[in-house]
Write a protein that holds these residues in place. Structure first.
Motif, PDB file in Angstrom:
ATOM      1  N   LEU B  18       0.834  -1.196   0.000  1.00  0.00           N
ATOM      2  CA  LEU B  18       0.000   0.000   0.000  1.00  0.00           C
ATOM      3  C   LEU B  18       0.878   1.260   0.000  1.00  0.00           C
ATOM      4  CD1 LEU B  18      -3.115   0.318   0.189  1.00  0.00           C
ATOM      5  CD2 LEU B  18      -2.786   0.899   2.595  1.00  0.00           C
ATOM      6  N   TYR B  22       2.863   6.796  -3.706  1.00  0.00           N
ATOM      7  CA  TYR B  22       2.938   7.998  -2.866  1.00  0.00           C
ATOM      8  C   TYR B  22       4.320   8.152  -2.252  1.00  0.00           C
ATOM      9  CZ  TYR B  22       2.841  10.300   1.640  1.00  0.00           C
ATOM     10  OH  TYR B  22       3.170  11.053   2.734  1.00  0.00           O
ATOM     11  N   THR B  25       7.002   8.913  -5.053  1.00  0.00           N
ATOM     12  CA  THR B  25       6.912  10.263  -5.634  1.00  0.00           C
ATOM     13  C   THR B  25       7.192  11.326  -4.576  1.00  0.00           C
ATOM     14  OG1 THR B  25       4.503  10.220  -5.336  1.00  0.00           O
ATOM     15  CG2 THR B  25       5.359   9.595  -7.501  1.00  0.00           C
ATOM     16  N   SER B  26       6.920  11.016  -3.356  1.00  0.00           N
ATOM     17  CA  SER B  26       7.238  11.945  -2.272  1.00  0.00           C
ATOM     18  C   SER B  26       8.742  12.215  -2.224  1.00  0.00           C
ATOM     19  CB  SER B  26       6.743  11.334  -0.953  1.00  0.00           C
ATOM     20  OG  SER B  26       7.388  11.922   0.134  1.00  0.00           O
ATOM     21  N   TYR B  29       9.807  14.198  -5.278  1.00  0.00           N
ATOM     22  CA  TYR B  29       9.352  15.587  -5.198  1.00  0.00           C
ATOM     23  C   TYR B  29      10.271  16.397  -4.302  1.00  0.00           C
ATOM     24  CZ  TYR B  29       6.133  19.506  -4.513  1.00  0.00           C
ATOM     25  OH  TYR B  29       5.558  20.752  -4.450  1.00  0.00           O
ATOM     26  N   ASN B  34      12.122  16.108 -11.262  1.00  0.00           N
ATOM     27  CA  ASN B  34      10.842  16.343 -11.927  1.00  0.00           C
ATOM     28  C   ASN B  34      10.465  15.148 -12.796  1.00  0.00           C
ATOM     29  OD1 ASN B  34       8.549  17.509 -12.930  1.00  0.00           O
ATOM     30  ND2 ASN B  34       9.649  18.655 -14.528  1.00  0.00           N
ATOM     31  N   ASN B  38       5.818   8.745 -16.194  1.00  0.00           N
ATOM     32  CA  ASN B  38       6.005   7.559 -15.373  1.00  0.00           C
ATOM     33  C   ASN B  38       4.938   6.521 -15.654  1.00  0.00           C
ATOM     34  OD1 ASN B  38       3.986   9.023 -13.856  1.00  0.00           O
ATOM     35  ND2 ASN B  38       4.350   7.481 -12.267  1.00  0.00           N
ATOM     36  N   GLU B  40       3.397   2.588 -14.065  1.00  0.00           N
ATOM     37  CA  GLU B  40       3.444   1.548 -13.047  1.00  0.00           C
ATOM     38  C   GLU B  40       2.667   0.347 -13.542  1.00  0.00           C
ATOM     39  OE1 GLU B  40       2.831   5.470 -12.123  1.00  0.00           O
ATOM     40  OE2 GLU B  40       1.097   4.137 -12.029  1.00  0.00           O
ATOM     41  N   LYS B  44      -0.909  -8.627  -9.990  1.00  0.00           N
ATOM     42  CA  LYS B  44      -1.659  -8.938  -8.768  1.00  0.00           C
ATOM     43  C   LYS B  44      -1.488 -10.385  -8.356  1.00  0.00           C
ATOM     44  CE  LYS B  44      -4.668  -5.185  -8.789  1.00  0.00           C
ATOM     45  NZ  LYS B  44      -5.979  -4.597  -8.665  1.00  0.00           N
TER      46      LYS B  44
ATOM     47  N   HIS C 244      -2.452   7.782 -27.923  1.00  0.00           N
ATOM     48  CA  HIS C 244      -2.321   9.208 -27.573  1.00  0.00           C
ATOM     49  C   HIS C 244      -0.937   9.568 -27.060  1.00  0.00           C
ATOM     50  CE1 HIS C 244      -3.402   7.254 -23.725  1.00  0.00           C
ATOM     51  NE2 HIS C 244      -2.568   8.135 -23.228  1.00  0.00           N
TER      52      HIS C 244
ATOM     53  N   LEU D  18       4.467  20.657 -11.365  1.00  0.00           N
ATOM     54  CA  LEU D  18       5.415  19.819 -10.652  1.00  0.00           C
ATOM     55  C   LEU D  18       4.722  19.149  -9.455  1.00  0.00           C
ATOM     56  CD1 LEU D  18       8.490  19.401 -11.088  1.00  0.00           C
ATOM     57  CD2 LEU D  18       8.855  20.934  -9.165  1.00  0.00           C
ATOM     58  N   ILE D  21       1.484  14.083  -9.124  1.00  0.00           N
ATOM     59  CA  ILE D  21       1.254  12.684  -8.742  1.00  0.00           C
ATOM     60  C   ILE D  21       1.501  12.498  -7.247  1.00  0.00           C
ATOM     61  CG2 ILE D  21       1.969  10.297  -9.085  1.00  0.00           C
ATOM     62  CD1 ILE D  21       2.762  11.101 -11.923  1.00  0.00           C
ATOM     63  N   TYR D  22       2.581  13.113  -6.780  1.00  0.00           N
ATOM     64  CA  TYR D  22       2.876  13.029  -5.359  1.00  0.00           C
ATOM     65  C   TYR D  22       1.717  13.585  -4.523  1.00  0.00           C
ATOM     66  CZ  TYR D  22       4.409  15.101  -0.993  1.00  0.00           C
ATOM     67  OH  TYR D  22       4.461  15.524   0.302  1.00  0.00           O
ATOM     68  N   LYS D  23       1.239  14.756  -4.923  1.00  0.00           N
ATOM     69  CA  LYS D  23       0.177  15.404  -4.139  1.00  0.00           C
ATOM     70  C   LYS D  23      -1.123  14.592  -4.175  1.00  0.00           C
ATOM     71  CE  LYS D  23       2.087  20.016  -4.910  1.00  0.00           C
ATOM     72  NZ  LYS D  23       2.007  21.182  -5.831  1.00  0.00           N
ATOM     73  N   THR D  25      -1.468  11.278  -4.858  1.00  0.00           N
ATOM     74  CA  THR D  25      -1.369   9.983  -4.178  1.00  0.00           C
ATOM     75  C   THR D  25      -1.220  10.169  -2.667  1.00  0.00           C
ATOM     76  OG1 THR D  25       1.024   9.920  -4.665  1.00  0.00           O
ATOM     77  CG2 THR D  25      -0.441   8.744  -6.162  1.00  0.00           C
ATOM     78  N   SER D  26      -0.689  11.290  -2.283  1.00  0.00           N
ATOM     79  CA  SER D  26      -0.605  11.594  -0.850  1.00  0.00           C
ATOM     80  C   SER D  26      -2.003  11.647  -0.229  1.00  0.00           C
ATOM     81  CB  SER D  26       0.131  12.918  -0.679  1.00  0.00           C
ATOM     82  OG  SER D  26      -0.118  13.467   0.579  1.00  0.00           O
ATOM     83  N   TYR D  29      -3.566   8.179  -0.183  1.00  0.00           N
ATOM     84  CA  TYR D  29      -2.930   7.322   0.821  1.00  0.00           C
ATOM     85  C   TYR D  29      -3.471   7.633   2.215  1.00  0.00           C
ATOM     86  CZ  TYR D  29       0.837   5.054   3.451  1.00  0.00           C
ATOM     87  OH  TYR D  29       1.558   4.259   4.302  1.00  0.00           O
ATOM     88  N   GLN D  30      -3.550   8.926   2.516  1.00  0.00           N
ATOM     89  CA  GLN D  30      -4.056   9.321   3.838  1.00  0.00           C
ATOM     90  C   GLN D  30      -5.528   8.950   4.010  1.00  0.00           C
ATOM     91  OE1 GLN D  30      -2.647  13.356   3.832  1.00  0.00           O
ATOM     92  NE2 GLN D  30      -0.580  12.501   3.730  1.00  0.00           N
ATOM     93  N   ASN D  34      -7.042   2.647  -1.551  1.00  0.00           N
ATOM     94  CA  ASN D  34      -5.955   1.840  -2.073  1.00  0.00           C
ATOM     95  C   ASN D  34      -5.971   1.856  -3.615  1.00  0.00           C
ATOM     96  OD1 ASN D  34      -3.868   0.058  -2.351  1.00  0.00           O
ATOM     97  ND2 ASN D  34      -5.172  -1.754  -2.080  1.00  0.00           N
ATOM     98  N   ILE D  35      -4.911   2.388  -4.210  1.00  0.00           N
ATOM     99  CA  ILE D  35      -4.827   2.439  -5.674  1.00  0.00           C
ATOM    100  C   ILE D  35      -4.549   1.042  -6.216  1.00  0.00           C
ATOM    101  CG2 ILE D  35      -3.577   3.367  -7.663  1.00  0.00           C
ATOM    102  CD1 ILE D  35      -2.797   5.754  -5.961  1.00  0.00           C
ATOM    103  N   GLU D  36      -5.464   0.528  -6.998  1.00  0.00           N
ATOM    104  CA  GLU D  36      -5.243  -0.802  -7.561  1.00  0.00           C
ATOM    105  C   GLU D  36      -4.587  -0.719  -8.929  1.00  0.00           C
ATOM    106  OE1 GLU D  36      -8.547  -3.417  -7.126  1.00  0.00           O
ATOM    107  OE2 GLU D  36      -7.992  -3.388  -5.003  1.00  0.00           O
ATOM    108  N   ASN D  38      -3.203   2.577 -11.728  1.00  0.00           N
ATOM    109  CA  ASN D  38      -3.320   3.977 -12.126  1.00  0.00           C
ATOM    110  C   ASN D  38      -2.505   4.265 -13.366  1.00  0.00           C
ATOM    111  OD1 ASN D  38      -0.806   4.004 -10.627  1.00  0.00           O
ATOM    112  ND2 ASN D  38      -0.939   6.229 -10.832  1.00  0.00           N
ATOM    113  N   SER D  39      -2.883   5.293 -14.050  1.00  0.00           N
ATOM    114  CA  SER D  39      -2.226   5.698 -15.287  1.00  0.00           C
ATOM    115  C   SER D  39      -2.184   7.219 -15.329  1.00  0.00           C
ATOM    116  CB  SER D  39      -3.017   5.217 -16.504  1.00  0.00           C
ATOM    117  OG  SER D  39      -3.443   3.901 -16.354  1.00  0.00           O
ATOM    118  N   GLU D  40      -1.102   7.735 -15.889  1.00  0.00           N
ATOM    119  CA  GLU D  40      -1.036   9.176 -16.093  1.00  0.00           C
ATOM    120  C   GLU D  40      -0.582   9.442 -17.514  1.00  0.00           C
ATOM    121  OE1 GLU D  40       0.326   7.412 -12.682  1.00  0.00           O
ATOM    122  OE2 GLU D  40       1.813   8.081 -14.137  1.00  0.00           O
ATOM    123  N   TYR D  41      -0.869  10.611 -17.972  1.00  0.00           N
ATOM    124  CA  TYR D  41      -0.342  11.049 -19.258  1.00  0.00           C
ATOM    125  C   TYR D  41      -0.221  12.562 -19.224  1.00  0.00           C
ATOM    126  CZ  TYR D  41      -0.230  12.510 -24.120  1.00  0.00           C
ATOM    127  OH  TYR D  41       0.105  13.129 -25.295  1.00  0.00           O
TER     128      TYR D  41
END
Lengths: 285, 285, 285, 285
Positions: B18, B22, B25-26, B29, B34, B38, B40, B44, C244, D18, D21-23, D25-26, D29-30, D34-36, D38-41
């Motif tokens: 878990l 986070y 990337t923490s 950051y 920068n 990314n 992931e 599973k 994309h 900048l 993702i950190y912000k 997922t932070s 997380y709190q 639970n991220i099962e 994820n994707s970013e672009y």
């Protein structure tokens, strides 16, 4: 189709010889069989000649036996000649639980795209009975519970015989292995869809095998069934790309789309008299 | 590239837990790394986590060891961390007689598309010496005449050592089987192109096998080499359709176009740090 | 090839009529021209007949003009007949800056896969001179600096004339538009590779257009050049999937692999006399 | 699904900055989300950030509004945030005469592959009523006879309103052009299948256009509908190879197989919250 303009298919499989096309077309020309489309192929390594023509004939077809005899006269000994009026073939579909191949065939049938008669659907389970009924096709459950393979296949053959047999049996995800004894009754008349890109992943659970091997492409193969599981003549194949994110279940899902398209394509080739079988391979015109 | 803006690659392979993204990337950051891109992936079934980031750093890279230590602190025990400035990798190409894969790599190299250093070309024949010379790449013939496999591989290793080794050995249609003893020196660092859609037609003469099996599609597979011939982790695959009119020679010809594209694609993935290997499979980001 | 066994190609393009195949093969048979491979196609909508045969002839070819005359006698008026001994065609390659198509052709040429004579490479820039020299093919820079299109094309024609012309001009990423006045000199003899899946994205910067349109597949099209830019008869096409994440530059990179394969495939069809052109379309045997 | 383990989807579309993702997922997380997966672009040219996560939450979802607020606090102004429990979406299918796309969706629905609620099928003809009834889906004929486009669309909107609308309208070969006035009601919520490889052959009769242009590949495009016919954001595309022997009718037949697969694929992406739309393009995770 116009009553007085009938469509015929001529198929010839012979030893190759000089002048075969000339000799064949000479006979057709003199018989006023108009070639609308023809294809030839020579397997040079084996010295074999394959010929297919779609012809139309103005008038009566009384001369057909005579034309066949003339062709036999000029062809090398042992040649195979098929010359018949095109007709809708009878098919019986065998299936188990998955609906995608069966459903796809039924939709094509309903729209008139697939020109044949679906005489019946036979399954070793009752899962797809409702789907058969939705499309008003006779459904027969030939269950295997408590039966040996031999006993089950005997029942299956009885059911097929009661239905008067079929030109082709289509195994639309029929998930039981058929014995040599059964296959011999429908040799080169059963079209199966195998859920892998044969000869990769023969046998059970090909998608699971594909997952564990980490392949980047999966496929499906439609083939005639012979005595050796998954080793009959291949009719059609296609593939789809996957990647590491696909679970076994997602691979299956992606695979189903290929399976149904490939099975339908293969069946339509057979229905249109476009397949020759030799040396465990196919020539597709 | 701007001198003061350096590009880094971070690769992490860890047990899944878990909050990993986070936590990772923490740290990035806070270190002012920068993230430009990314990816992931979590397997599973196996409970494994894979992470890849391209980062840029303004200023000096003195903190890199410190960042790695911080990452190690928050990751599960046994994690693999790679964090380095992107660099051109050294490659050595092994080949035999066919020019299409080697030539394709050389053209990409010349145009700047393939960012690496080709240190040398080594062959067990002299056929491709001229092609190497055309592109001004050092060519070494390590002939096998009269040598046992062991003796030949010893010479090959000597040659590789003299050249200072390489990040990747690219087997661009290198037509000799490499022994386990050789493979161990470049485990997961040798990329081979196999001229079939693995796992179909492993072993020798896959195109001839494909011809005799009558398949309707052929393919090529780029994979890392491991101890078992043709069974290493697959990186890339592609296919091309054929039909019964293709002779073995024509299948080969069609196959060559797929081979060269697939090999180049696989190599470029490796050069860009985009491949993870685990369980004899790859994760490609 | 055996001196006394020569290979001929027969191409016929005629109005369709009953019995054409019989009449044609009858003449070939009597002339002892052995058909090794033949293909026909009838465009029913237009009533057009296309025929191609590869024949071999034992003995002298003095009868060729006579056979042609016999064919003319039995074919409908206005038919096109081509009957000649197979020969390596002369080609001249035009290019600009990108090396992938030119290089791919040169590699195929060197390996003997592409059976033709590359007489020369002509470019409007000097970028690819070195590549031409690497493969020892004469290179001519016909620069366009300070010239009008007309002036430049005049110089280009002069250069082509000095070289004695060619059976085919191959535009291997030649990035200048050719005027109608130029095209008329090599009508249906210039093969171009267009970096899109025509007719999508005609004109300049197709990859940029594709990027902005957000397509999920890109392609390349090899076609004969006619008076209308990008609208000539299509010979071959292929595609590759993108998503994309691809930048314009990455789309270009992916596109290049398709371009070179498609251009080579189209050229080889032309070199093997396998293309008919009619109604701005092609029949490919 | 386990009652106490709910699945959520988080979608974020924001200006790039900048540390996003950190912000993000932070906060997740709190909140014990639970991220099962994820994707970013990041679209660098436009400076845009896209993020998608599938999360699971142990316990009650009372905190969802709070989490959304926290995300809003840390994201750039003007960001789009979607965070909701996954649910089956409501769809209404529009169709005309052809059964292949509709039937394919119904089969997938019946097998449980397509997780949504098909509320109704609406058609401007009665051809497909029987098919709808076979699968027990409410069918509404909104005929256009004697009506202007405006009148017909008013009736259509009324019918849709009576049905309570839908998350997505699926145009499964609905062969009427929809006006801008209609489109605005379901902007980015209508998925259409266009029977060509867009942007080639926009408009009517694309297969006929393809036939006359002599293309060697045809395709299908699933896209969101916007004000400009055939110009909305593309979701999925695929192709199939053809050759000169294909009549318009055979091209259509080949095309149908691609159409149905591509439409289903696009719809499933939408049902799984996997599509972002921006600049008339899509990001597909």
């Amino acid at each position: 189709m116009n009553q007085s303009l009938q469509k015929y298919v001529l198929l010839i499989h012979a030893r190759d010889e000089l002048g075969l096309i000339y000799k064949i077309t000479s006979i057709l020309y003199q018989a006023s069989l108009n070639i609308e489309k023809n294809s030839e192929y020579v397997d040079k390594e084996e010295g074999l000649f394959f010929f297919r023509a779609e012809c139309s004939l103005q008038g009566l077809n009384q001369q057909i036996p005579e034309i066949k005899q003339q062709l036999l006269n000029i062809l090398p000994q042992g040649s195979m000649i098929f010359l018949e009026e095109c007709k809708r073939k009878d098919i019986i579909i065998l299936c188990t639980k998955e609906n995608h191949c069966l459903g796809d065939l039924l939709l094509r049938y309903e729209s008139g795209e697939m020109e044949c008669n679906i005489k019946a659907i036979i399954s070793n389970h009752r899962y797809l009975q409702k789907l058969a009924e939705r499309f008003e096709i006779p459904f027969y459950a030939v269950l295997s519970d408590g039966l040996s393979r031999e006993q089950h296949e005997t029942k299956l053959l009885q059911q097929l015989d009661e239905l008067g047999g079929a030109d082709y049996l289509v195994l639309a995800k029929y998930m039981r292995i058929l014995s040599e004894e059964f296959v011999v009754h429908y040799k080169n008349k059963m079209i199966n869809i195998h859920h892998s890109f044969l000869p990769a992943f023969v046998g059970a659970n090909p998608y699971k095998q594909a997952y564990h091997r980490g392949v980047k492409i999966i496929g499906a193969t439609a083939h005639f069934v012979n005595e050796n599981l998954d080793e009959g003549p291949i009719i059609a194949q296609d593939v789809v790309k996957i990647d590491h994110t696909y679970s076994v279940r997602e691979i299956q899902k992606a695979g189903r789309d290929v399976e149904k398209i490939v099975l339908a394509r293969a069946l339509m080739l057979a229905l249109n008299y476009r397949i020759f079988i030799y040396n465990n391979k196919t020539v597709i015109f």
